[in-house]
Design a protein around this motif. Structure first.
Motif, PDB file in Angstrom:
ATOM      1  N   GLY A   1     -62.898 -52.467 -17.722  1.00  0.00           N
ATOM      2  CA  GLY A   1     -63.285 -53.806 -18.134  1.00  0.00           C
ATOM      3  C   GLY A   1     -62.131 -54.783 -18.067  1.00  0.00           C
ATOM      4  N   GLU A   2     -60.952 -54.363 -18.517  1.00  0.00           N
ATOM      5  CA  GLU A   2     -59.766 -55.221 -18.468  1.00  0.00           C
ATOM      6  C   GLU A   2     -59.473 -55.638 -17.029  1.00  0.00           C
ATOM      7  OE1 GLU A   2     -57.491 -56.523 -20.505  1.00  0.00           O
ATOM      8  OE2 GLU A   2     -58.490 -55.936 -22.343  1.00  0.00           O
ATOM      9  N   ALA A   3     -59.574 -54.687 -16.113  1.00  0.00           N
ATOM     10  CA  ALA A   3     -59.253 -54.971 -14.716  1.00  0.00           C
ATOM     11  C   ALA A   3     -60.253 -55.924 -14.071  1.00  0.00           C
ATOM     12  CB  ALA A   3     -59.201 -53.667 -13.921  1.00  0.00           C
ATOM     13  N   CYS A   4     -61.484 -55.926 -14.574  1.00  0.00           N
ATOM     14  CA  CYS A   4     -62.543 -56.714 -13.933  1.00  0.00           C
ATOM     15  C   CYS A   4     -63.033 -57.880 -14.783  1.00  0.00           C
ATOM     16  CB  CYS A   4     -63.724 -55.806 -13.585  1.00  0.00           C
ATOM     17  SG  CYS A   4     -63.304 -54.464 -12.459  1.00  0.00           S
ATOM     18  N   GLY A   5     -62.361 -58.129 -15.906  1.00  0.00           N
ATOM     19  CA  GLY A   5     -62.754 -59.259 -16.738  1.00  0.00           C
ATOM     20  C   GLY A   5     -64.002 -59.013 -17.562  1.00  0.00           C
ATOM     21  N   LEU A   6     -64.261 -57.760 -17.944  1.00  0.00           N
ATOM     22  CA  LEU A   6     -65.431 -57.412 -18.743  1.00  0.00           C
ATOM     23  C   LEU A   6     -64.991 -56.764 -20.049  1.00  0.00           C
ATOM     24  CD1 LEU A   6     -67.488 -55.679 -15.907  1.00  0.00           C
ATOM     25  CD2 LEU A   6     -67.825 -58.010 -16.738  1.00  0.00           C
ATOM     26  N   SER A   7     -65.848 -56.794 -21.043  1.00  0.00           N
ATOM     27  CA  SER A   7     -65.578 -56.074 -22.278  1.00  0.00           C
ATOM     28  C   SER A   7     -65.952 -54.601 -22.092  1.00  0.00           C
ATOM     29  CB  SER A   7     -66.381 -56.665 -23.434  1.00  0.00           C
ATOM     30  OG  SER A   7     -67.773 -56.470 -23.220  1.00  0.00           O
TER      31      SER A   7
ATOM     32  N   ARG B   1     -72.810 -50.927 -20.908  1.00  0.00           N
ATOM     33  CA  ARG B   1     -74.185 -51.338 -20.570  1.00  0.00           C
ATOM     34  C   ARG B   1     -74.430 -51.252 -19.069  1.00  0.00           C
ATOM     35  NH1 ARG B   1     -72.964 -55.336 -24.430  1.00  0.00           N
ATOM     36  NH2 ARG B   1     -72.548 -56.868 -22.783  1.00  0.00           N
ATOM     37  N   LEU B   2     -73.429 -51.622 -18.289  1.00  0.00           N
ATOM     38  CA  LEU B   2     -73.557 -51.557 -16.833  1.00  0.00           C
ATOM     39  C   LEU B   2     -73.809 -50.127 -16.379  1.00  0.00           C
ATOM     40  CD1 LEU B   2     -73.185 -52.898 -13.995  1.00  0.00           C
ATOM     41  CD2 LEU B   2     -70.761 -52.340 -14.200  1.00  0.00           C
ATOM     42  N   GLU B   3     -73.045 -49.183 -16.942  1.00  0.00           N
ATOM     43  CA  GLU B   3     -73.179 -47.800 -16.508  1.00  0.00           C
ATOM     44  C   GLU B   3     -74.498 -47.175 -16.945  1.00  0.00           C
ATOM     45  OE1 GLU B   3     -68.426 -46.612 -16.312  1.00  0.00           O
ATOM     46  OE2 GLU B   3     -69.674 -45.809 -17.923  1.00  0.00           O
ATOM     47  N   LYS B   4     -75.087 -47.668 -18.016  1.00  0.00           N
ATOM     48  CA  LYS B   4     -76.341 -47.107 -18.526  1.00  0.00           C
ATOM     49  C   LYS B   4     -77.567 -47.908 -18.089  1.00  0.00           C
ATOM     50  CE  LYS B   4     -73.906 -44.061 -20.685  1.00  0.00           C
ATOM     51  NZ  LYS B   4     -73.757 -42.711 -20.051  1.00  0.00           N
ATOM     52  N   LYS B   5     -77.379 -48.875 -17.212  1.00  0.00           N
ATOM     53  CA  LYS B   5     -78.467 -49.781 -16.832  1.00  0.00           C
ATOM     54  C   LYS B   5     -79.598 -49.068 -16.099  1.00  0.00           C
ATOM     55  CE  LYS B   5     -79.223 -54.072 -14.197  1.00  0.00           C
ATOM     56  NZ  LYS B   5     -79.836 -54.860 -15.290  1.00  0.00           N
ATOM     57  N   GLY B   6     -79.233 -48.063 -15.274  1.00  0.00           N
ATOM     58  CA  GLY B   6     -80.253 -47.353 -14.518  1.00  0.00           C
ATOM     59  C   GLY B   6     -80.690 -48.114 -13.276  1.00  0.00           C
TER      60      GLY B   6
ATOM     61  N   GLY C   1     -76.016 -57.707 -10.977  1.00  0.00           N
ATOM     62  CA  GLY C   1     -75.319 -58.920 -10.580  1.00  0.00           C
ATOM     63  C   GLY C   1     -74.297 -58.634  -9.493  1.00  0.00           C
ATOM     64  N   THR C   2     -74.347 -59.421  -8.424  1.00  0.00           N
ATOM     65  CA  THR C   2     -73.451 -59.197  -7.285  1.00  0.00           C
ATOM     66  C   THR C   2     -71.991 -59.365  -7.667  1.00  0.00           C
ATOM     67  OG1 THR C   2     -75.180 -60.087  -5.850  1.00  0.00           O
ATOM     68  CG2 THR C   2     -72.990 -59.861  -4.899  1.00  0.00           C
ATOM     69  N   GLU C   3     -71.682 -60.354  -8.519  1.00  0.00           N
ATOM     70  CA  GLU C   3     -70.287 -60.599  -8.892  1.00  0.00           C
ATOM     71  C   GLU C   3     -69.692 -59.372  -9.572  1.00  0.00           C
ATOM     72  OE1 GLU C   3     -67.573 -63.780 -11.384  1.00  0.00           O
ATOM     73  OE2 GLU C   3     -69.614 -63.399 -12.034  1.00  0.00           O
ATOM     74  N   VAL C   4     -70.420 -58.824 -10.522  1.00  0.00           N
ATOM     75  CA  VAL C   4     -69.914 -57.663 -11.252  1.00  0.00           C
ATOM     76  C   VAL C   4     -69.769 -56.469 -10.322  1.00  0.00           C
ATOM     77  CG1 VAL C   4     -70.423 -56.014 -13.091  1.00  0.00           C
ATOM     78  CG2 VAL C   4     -70.815 -58.455 -13.462  1.00  0.00           C
ATOM     79  N   LEU C   5     -70.786 -56.210  -9.510  1.00  0.00           N
ATOM     80  CA  LEU C   5     -70.718 -55.078  -8.587  1.00  0.00           C
ATOM     81  C   LEU C   5     -69.540 -55.217  -7.630  1.00  0.00           C
ATOM     82  CD1 LEU C   5     -74.415 -54.310  -7.539  1.00  0.00           C
ATOM     83  CD2 LEU C   5     -72.935 -52.970  -9.036  1.00  0.00           C
ATOM     84  N   SER C   6     -69.320 -56.433  -7.098  1.00  0.00           N
ATOM     85  CA  SER C   6     -68.222 -56.655  -6.155  1.00  0.00           C
ATOM     86  C   SER C   6     -66.878 -56.365  -6.801  1.00  0.00           C
ATOM     87  CB  SER C   6     -68.239 -58.101  -5.639  1.00  0.00           C
ATOM     88  OG  SER C   6     -69.419 -58.370  -4.923  1.00  0.00           O
TER      89      SER C   6
ATOM     90  N   SER D   1     -63.029 -69.384 -10.040  1.00  0.00           N
ATOM     91  CA  SER D   1     -63.093 -68.220 -10.928  1.00  0.00           C
ATOM     92  C   SER D   1     -63.296 -66.929 -10.131  1.00  0.00           C
ATOM     93  CB  SER D   1     -64.233 -68.394 -11.936  1.00  0.00           C
ATOM     94  OG  SER D   1     -63.993 -69.492 -12.783  1.00  0.00           O
ATOM     95  N   THR D   2     -64.094 -67.007  -9.085  1.00  0.00           N
ATOM     96  CA  THR D   2     -64.330 -65.826  -8.260  1.00  0.00           C
ATOM     97  C   THR D   2     -63.055 -65.391  -7.562  1.00  0.00           C
ATOM     98  OG1 THR D   2     -66.618 -66.515  -7.880  1.00  0.00           O
ATOM     99  CG2 THR D   2     -65.711 -64.880  -6.381  1.00  0.00           C
ATOM    100  N   PHE D   3     -62.296 -66.343  -7.037  1.00  0.00           N
ATOM    101  CA  PHE D   3     -61.026 -65.999  -6.401  1.00  0.00           C
ATOM    102  C   PHE D   3     -60.065 -65.390  -7.424  1.00  0.00           C
ATOM    103  CE2 PHE D   3     -61.884 -69.226  -2.900  1.00  0.00           C
ATOM    104  CZ  PHE D   3     -62.007 -68.266  -1.908  1.00  0.00           C
ATOM    105  N   ARG D   4     -60.077 -65.897  -8.645  1.00  0.00           N
ATOM    106  CA  ARG D   4     -59.190 -65.344  -9.677  1.00  0.00           C
ATOM    107  C   ARG D   4     -59.533 -63.883  -9.946  1.00  0.00           C
ATOM    108  NH1 ARG D   4     -58.734 -69.629 -14.615  1.00  0.00           N
ATOM    109  NH2 ARG D   4     -57.289 -68.046 -15.406  1.00  0.00           N
TER     110      ARG D   4
END
Length: 413
Positions: free
Chosen positions: A36-42, A48-53, A58-63, A131-134
């Motif tokens: 999460g730290e590396a990708c700007g997530l908690s 939640r992402l890993e348990k989503k099934g 979201g493309t941004e998160v997956l990328s 923000s995406t470039f960051r």
């Protein structure tokens, strides 16, 4: 990782991309918090992402997550692209690819923006691209990202010239400030300190034009951080104090925590152990008031927490030659930031081992950091590695040091 493992292939085929991410994360022995730290997530967002099934992601998160874990894009439903033309124009294609990644990452959010033809819509789209470039910086060599960011800055400047109202100009000035600050960060990573200072100065001026005290303070603090790492402690302290004056007494907790860590680095650059210690104590106290589940306030993109205070203490310890500071917080410090940022912390830990007389351990760590520096072609990492080497003077260095010298001998970035 072997992407043909049945569990991974089945999860990908079923559209359970969260499960693919979980398996990849565990394979590299990374915690949810570190990812999460590396990708700007908690941490909770990663959980939640890993348990989503199976479902829509979201493309941004997956990328961002796929890039950080080196997951092939097709394994998480992202179309792959050939990065290099066979006719030798590879860099042109690389720039086009990065521009495409930024557009793809922004796409899920564009429908929620104001009319793109309006001033507000233009500003929102430009800010989203910045923000995406960051976020891409955490997984992309700065030398590859720099050209796309420069093009983006020129676009912001063009739109700003055509803006009519004062409000629109102020909004675009703040976006220009963010983009200039990113360009400064990239120049710093490439080892171009002159350009880094120039871009950070532009970011501060644009923030002032926007009339935004919070953004002005953030940019002044960013330049202070740069100067502290460059060894200019007195200048860094002056800049940090300017940032505090911009904010006044009613400042966000995250700003106080971050600026205190910057001041600690500045004191360390001046050789002031007591000043560094006081600033670190304040930074940690402020960081403990922040909720790890809350998104950081703009213009912060990534959260600030106790792990980042630990990283600052490790860096201060390395500058001051205090092995006990470095080695007491090294485990927590290494769990924060992107791969490039962690490599710099590893080099600080290596400096701590040197200060404690552990040469073999120091250069084993430094060699790992050099691997990352070469992977991302980071001039900042390589120069920091050379600084660690220069701190050791032995007439007959051991083999691990001779091997390290041989490794760095022909490196030019």
């Amino acid at each position: 990782m072997n992407w043909k493992v049945p569990a991974v292939r089945e999860a990908s085929r079923n559209g359970d991309y969260g499960r693919v991410i979980e398996l990849a994360r565990k394979h590299v022995r990374m915690s949810q918090r570190q990812l999460g730290e590396a990708c700007g997530l908690s941490q909770s967002a990663v959980s939640r992402l890993e348990k989503k099934g199976p479902g829509s992601y979201g493309t941004e998160v997956l990328s961002a997550v796929a890039a950080h874990l080196a997951i092939p894009p097709h394994m998480v439903g992202l179309a792959g692209r050939q990065h290099v033309f066979r006719d030798g124009h590879g860099q042109v294609e690389r720039r086009g690819f990065l521009g495409g990644v930024a557009a793809a990452a922004a796409a899920p959010f564009l429908g929620a923006l104001p009319d793109p033809g309006s001033a507000g819509g233009q500003a929102a789209a430009l800010r989203l691209t910045t923000s995406t470039f960051r976020r891409l910086d955490s997984s992309t060599p700065s030398r590859d990202l720099n050209e796309s960011v420069q093009t983006h800055i020129r676009l912001v400047q063009t739109v700003s010239r055509d803006a009519g109202s004062g409000e629109a100009r102020s909004r675009l000035a703040s976006i220009g400030s963010e983009a200039a600050s990113l360009a400064g960060w990239l120049a710093w990573d490439m080892g171009d300190h002159g350009s880094a200072r120039s871009w950070y100065g532009s970011a501060i001026r644009a923030a002032r034009s926007a009339g935004d005290p919070l953004l002005t303070a953030y940019q002044a603090g960013s330049l202070a951080q740069f100067e502290a790492h460059a060894g200019n402690g007195a200048q860094a302290l002056n800049l940090a104090q300017n940032a505090r004056r911009c904010l006044g007494h009613d400042r966000p907790v995250v700003a106080d925590a971050w600026l205190s860590s910057v001041e600690a680095l500045a004191h360390a650059a001046e050789g002031d152990r007591r000043g560094a210690d006081r600033a670190l104590i304040r930074s940690r106290a402020m960081a403990e008031k922040l909720s790890p589940s809350d998104s950081p306030p703009w213009p912060w993109v990534f959260p600030f927490d106790s792990a980042k205070v630990a990283a600052a203490r490790v860096t201060c310890g390395a500058r001051l030659g205090l092995a006990d500071w470095v080695l007491a917080d090294d485990t927590q410090a290494l769990g924060t930031g992107s791969a490039k940022q962690r490599a710099l912390v590893v080099l600080d830990v290596a400096a701590g081992h040197l200060a404690g007389g552990r040469v073999e351990a120091a250069f084993a760590l430094a060699s790992r950091a050099v691997d990352t520096g070469l992977q991302y072609r980071s001039g900042r990492i390589i120069e920091r590695a050379r600084r660690v080497r220069r701190s050791l003077s032995l007439t007959s260095p051991p083999k691990v040091v001779r091997d390290f010298d041989e490794r760095l001998h022909d490196v030019y970035l």
